[in-house]
Write a protein that holds these residues in place. Structure first.
Motif, PDB file in Angstrom:
ATOM      1  N   ARG A 175      26.073  -0.740   1.209  1.00  0.00           N
ATOM      2  CA  ARG A 175      25.187  -1.640   1.976  1.00  0.00           C
ATOM      3  C   ARG A 175      24.708  -0.960   3.258  1.00  0.00           C
ATOM      4  O   ARG A 175      23.540  -1.072   3.647  1.00  0.00           O
ATOM      5  N   TRP A 176      25.593  -0.252   3.934  1.00  0.00           N
ATOM      6  CA  TRP A 176      25.195   0.504   5.123  1.00  0.00           C
ATOM      7  C   TRP A 176      24.197   1.607   4.761  1.00  0.00           C
ATOM      8  O   TRP A 176      23.184   1.795   5.443  1.00  0.00           O
ATOM      9  N   VAL A 177      24.490   2.317   3.695  1.00  0.00           N
ATOM     10  CA  VAL A 177      23.610   3.422   3.284  1.00  0.00           C
ATOM     11  C   VAL A 177      22.242   2.900   2.866  1.00  0.00           C
ATOM     12  O   VAL A 177      21.200   3.486   3.204  1.00  0.00           O
ATOM     13  N   ARG A 178      22.223   1.790   2.151  1.00  0.00           N
ATOM     14  CA  ARG A 178      20.954   1.201   1.719  1.00  0.00           C
ATOM     15  C   ARG A 178      20.069   0.854   2.922  1.00  0.00           C
ATOM     16  O   ARG A 178      18.854   1.084   2.913  1.00  0.00           O
ATOM     17  N   SER A 179      20.663   0.333   3.969  1.00  0.00           N
ATOM     18  CA  SER A 179      19.891   0.001   5.166  1.00  0.00           C
ATOM     19  C   SER A 179      19.371   1.266   5.859  1.00  0.00           C
ATOM     20  O   SER A 179      18.235   1.300   6.346  1.00  0.00           O
ATOM     21  N   ALA A 180      20.187   2.311   5.885  1.00  0.00           N
ATOM     22  CA  ALA A 180      19.743   3.571   6.486  1.00  0.00           C
ATOM     23  C   ALA A 180      18.526   4.119   5.760  1.00  0.00           C
ATOM     24  O   ALA A 180      17.553   4.572   6.385  1.00  0.00           O
ATOM     25  N   ARG A 181      18.545   4.058   4.430  1.00  0.00           N
ATOM     26  CA  ARG A 181      17.393   4.551   3.645  1.00  0.00           C
ATOM     27  C   ARG A 181      16.152   3.705   3.942  1.00  0.00           C
ATOM     28  O   ARG A 181      15.042   4.223   4.059  1.00  0.00           O
ATOM     29  N   LYS A 182      16.354   2.420   4.071  1.00  0.00           N
ATOM     30  CA  LYS A 182      15.239   1.513   4.353  1.00  0.00           C
ATOM     31  C   LYS A 182      14.540   1.902   5.658  1.00  0.00           C
ATOM     32  O   LYS A 182      13.311   1.806   5.773  1.00  0.00           O
ATOM     33  N   ILE A 191      23.573  18.991   1.266  1.00  0.00           N
ATOM     34  CA  ILE A 191      24.224  18.164   2.278  1.00  0.00           C
ATOM     35  C   ILE A 191      24.866  19.062   3.337  1.00  0.00           C
ATOM     36  O   ILE A 191      25.401  20.122   3.014  1.00  0.00           O
ATOM     37  N   ILE A 192      24.805  18.637   4.592  1.00  0.00           N
ATOM     38  CA  ILE A 192      25.507  19.344   5.667  1.00  0.00           C
ATOM     39  C   ILE A 192      26.992  19.013   5.544  1.00  0.00           C
ATOM     40  O   ILE A 192      27.384  17.842   5.658  1.00  0.00           O
ATOM     41  N   THR A 193      27.818  20.020   5.308  1.00  0.00           N
ATOM     42  CA  THR A 193      29.216  19.746   4.959  1.00  0.00           C
ATOM     43  C   THR A 193      30.229  20.341   5.934  1.00  0.00           C
ATOM     44  O   THR A 193      31.433  20.235   5.696  1.00  0.00           O
ATOM     45  N   ASN A 194      29.760  20.967   7.007  1.00  0.00           N
ATOM     46  CA  ASN A 194      30.701  21.676   7.881  1.00  0.00           C
ATOM     47  C   ASN A 194      30.884  21.013   9.240  1.00  0.00           C
ATOM     48  O   ASN A 194      31.198  21.671  10.227  1.00  0.00           O
ATOM     49  N   LEU A 195      30.702  19.694   9.295  1.00  0.00           N
ATOM     50  CA  LEU A 195      30.895  18.975  10.550  1.00  0.00           C
ATOM     51  C   LEU A 195      32.309  18.396  10.607  1.00  0.00           C
ATOM     52  O   LEU A 195      32.523  17.200  10.488  1.00  0.00           O
ATOM     53  N   GLY A 247      19.795  16.351   3.085  1.00  0.00           N
ATOM     54  CA  GLY A 247      19.691  16.206   4.541  1.00  0.00           C
ATOM     55  C   GLY A 247      20.782  15.360   5.166  1.00  0.00           C
ATOM     56  O   GLY A 247      20.938  15.344   6.392  1.00  0.00           O
ATOM     57  N   ASP A 248      21.530  14.612   4.336  1.00  0.00           N
ATOM     58  CA  ASP A 248      22.682  13.866   4.855  1.00  0.00           C
ATOM     59  C   ASP A 248      23.743  14.845   5.358  1.00  0.00           C
ATOM     60  O   ASP A 248      23.731  16.042   5.035  1.00  0.00           O
ATOM     61  N   ALA A 249      24.675  14.329   6.128  1.00  0.00           N
ATOM     62  CA  ALA A 249      25.860  15.089   6.523  1.00  0.00           C
ATOM     63  C   ALA A 249      27.088  14.374   5.985  1.00  0.00           C
ATOM     64  O   ALA A 249      27.110  13.146   5.911  1.00  0.00           O
ATOM     65  N   PHE A 250      28.091  15.152   5.609  1.00  0.00           N
ATOM     66  CA  PHE A 250      29.303  14.561   5.041  1.00  0.00           C
ATOM     67  C   PHE A 250      30.520  15.215   5.690  1.00  0.00           C
ATOM     68  O   PHE A 250      30.735  16.417   5.547  1.00  0.00           O
ATOM     69  N   SER A 251      31.282  14.424   6.415  1.00  0.00           N
ATOM     70  CA  SER A 251      32.549  14.891   6.981  1.00  0.00           C
ATOM     71  C   SER A 251      33.666  14.322   6.121  1.00  0.00           C
ATOM     72  O   SER A 251      33.901  13.116   6.116  1.00  0.00           O
ATOM     73  N   ASN A 289      14.544   4.926   7.000  1.00  0.00           N
ATOM     74  CA  ASN A 289      14.231   6.367   6.996  1.00  0.00           C
ATOM     75  C   ASN A 289      15.189   7.208   7.839  1.00  0.00           C
ATOM     76  O   ASN A 289      14.779   8.157   8.508  1.00  0.00           O
ATOM     77  N   LEU A 290      16.445   6.838   7.808  1.00  0.00           N
ATOM     78  CA  LEU A 290      17.467   7.618   8.492  1.00  0.00           C
ATOM     79  C   LEU A 290      18.338   8.345   7.469  1.00  0.00           C
ATOM     80  O   LEU A 290      18.664   7.800   6.412  1.00  0.00           O
ATOM     81  N   LYS A 291      18.698   9.568   7.798  1.00  0.00           N
ATOM     82  CA  LYS A 291      19.732  10.257   7.046  1.00  0.00           C
ATOM     83  C   LYS A 291      21.082   9.693   7.478  1.00  0.00           C
ATOM     84  O   LYS A 291      21.209   9.099   8.557  1.00  0.00           O
ATOM     85  N   VAL A 292      22.078   9.895   6.657  1.00  0.00           N
ATOM     86  CA  VAL A 292      23.414   9.359   6.933  1.00  0.00           C
ATOM     87  C   VAL A 292      24.373  10.496   7.260  1.00  0.00           C
ATOM     88  O   VAL A 292      24.390  11.527   6.588  1.00  0.00           O
TER      89      VAL A 292
END
Length: 407
Positions: free
Chosen positions: A107-114, A208-212, A160-164, A116-119
């Motif tokens: 639900r959070w991710v769906r709103s971010a896409r709506k 995906i940005i994976t090194n954060l 373009g998302d980032a994943f920690s 135009n934000l990356k997560v």
């Protein structure tokens, strides 16, 4: 007579060719240049490549409480919309990765896409730190569960998302290396995690940005030597709180030099009562403004994540959604004004190393005569100055618009 006619016509043809060359040199090349100008890309309006605001107090702490509350979507959407409006590139979502919380994470991710934000996925497995009474998990379990989570949810992610996978890893698992003394084991776990996560995203064809790997600044000083930083993609991510903006910038510069990498401020914010004491709205806004101003042009800092949007002492929106003064300050630096253009001499030749000044902001033209300057709104200046040896200085009054091209 024939010879005279041939000489006459020959001279005429030579004259026409000569005039054509002159026309091309003095007129056509300028036409081509103007065509190139039209196609010159508009510079980015961002201060940083990575600009984020954190939602942890709502996206993680309320995950179980709001799991089956459909009306909570209105709160989610309002918070995401507010973050998008200030020029953020990402929104940091801290919802845990456990199956129980996957529906609310979506639900959070769906709103971010709506909006135009990356997560920036900044959750973790609840068992790593013992959130929501989950039993503790080992390093091996963490690695296995993280890979399966990525492979089983390819549609959750977007290029373009980032994943920690393990933000502030020192708070769980095998413990804080400052206390356990096992710095080498901690480094190995981060590198193993980084490689496994990269491999998992490659399998689902996502960039995906994976090194954060967010960590306390003192942990970063211990762990992030040059070899480790290189193994983690030359990024050091610190969750760091200081008493003054100057100290935060100094610490970031120090860690960049020590590690050989660039810095992402995974968390920064004020006031933290134990560090900053109490602050008024104006004092909070001033602190944040001084910090962002101090980072202008700093090549060591790649990105920032303000902690946090709502809730807690550092929140920049009130619980009812009202923006504090700090919101406008952050917006000015996240969504900059840009002036850019080309400088030529009187013969339409590009001029290199022309100095351009806008208040205390300065730059020079490159070999093609190109320049660009970025500055926050309401910076108190509207005059652009051009200075070059052997020429009178020139001043241009800027218009009140976001992007301006000047020639």
């Amino acid at each position: 007579k024939i010879l005279s006619l041939l000489l006459f016509f020959g001279a005429g043809i030579f004259f026409l060719i000569l005039m054509g060359i002159i026309f091309f040199v003095y007129f056509e090349k300028d036409i081509f240049r103007k065509k190139a100008i039209v196609n010159y890309p508009v510079p980015s309006q961002r201060s940083f490549k990575f600009q984020s605001v954190d939602t942890m107090k709502y996206s993680r702490d309320l995950s179980r409480e709001k799991l089956n509350d459909s009306l909570f979507d209105l709160t989610i959407d309002k918070q995401i919309e507010d973050i998008a409006k200030i020029g953020a590139t990402h929104v940091a979502i801290a919802t845990p990765y456990d199956d129980e919380f996957l529906p609310i994470l979506k639900r959070w991710v769906r709103s971010a896409r709506k909006h135009n934000l990356k997560v920036w996925f900044r959750g973790n497995w609840s068992g790593w730190e013992g959130w929501f009474d989950y039993p503790r998990i080992s390093k091996e379990e963490h690695l296995s569960k993280t890979s399966k989570f990525i492979l089983n949810n390819p549609n959750l992610f977007e290029d373009g998302d980032a994943f920690s996978s393990c933000p502030e890893c020192e708070n769980g698992g095998p413990g804080d290396p400052r206390q356990t003394g096992d710095a080498e084991g901690y480094k190995k776990f981060l590198i193993d995690e980084y490689r496994l996560v990269n491999s998992s995203f490659a399998k689902i064809n996502k960039e995906i940005i994976t090194n954060l790997f967010s960590m306390n600044g003192d942990v970063a000083e211990l762990i992030m030597d040059k070899n480790t930083t290189k193994s983690l993609g030359k990024i050091v991510t610190i969750d760091h709180y200081t008493d003054t903006p100057k100290q935060l910038i100094k610490d970031a510069d120090y860690l960049a030099k020590k590690s050989g990498g660039q810095i992402v401020l995974g968390e920064f914010g004020v006031p933290i009562p134990d560090i900053n004491g109490e602050m008024t709205e104006k004092q909070q806004a001033r602190w944040i403004g001084e910090m962002l101003f101090g980072l202008e042009g700093n090549q060591n800092v790649l990105g920032v994540n303000y902690w946090l949007n709502v809730g807690g002492s550092t929140g920049i929106w009130k619980e009812d959604g009202t923006a504090t003064l700090a919101v406008e300050i952050i917006r000015r630096y996240f969504d900059l004004n840009v002036v850019y253009g080309l400088v030529y001499d009187e013969l339409n030749n590009p001029m290199k190393n022309v100095k351009i000044e806008y208040g205390n902001r300065k730059t020079i033209t490159d070999k093609s005569g190109y320049y660009e300057l970025k500055f926050p709104e309401n910076s108190g200046e509207n005059i652009l100055k051009f200075l070059a040896p052997g020429y009178f200085s020139q001043e241009v009054k800027l218009k009140n618009k976001k992007n301006q091209f000047l020639k």
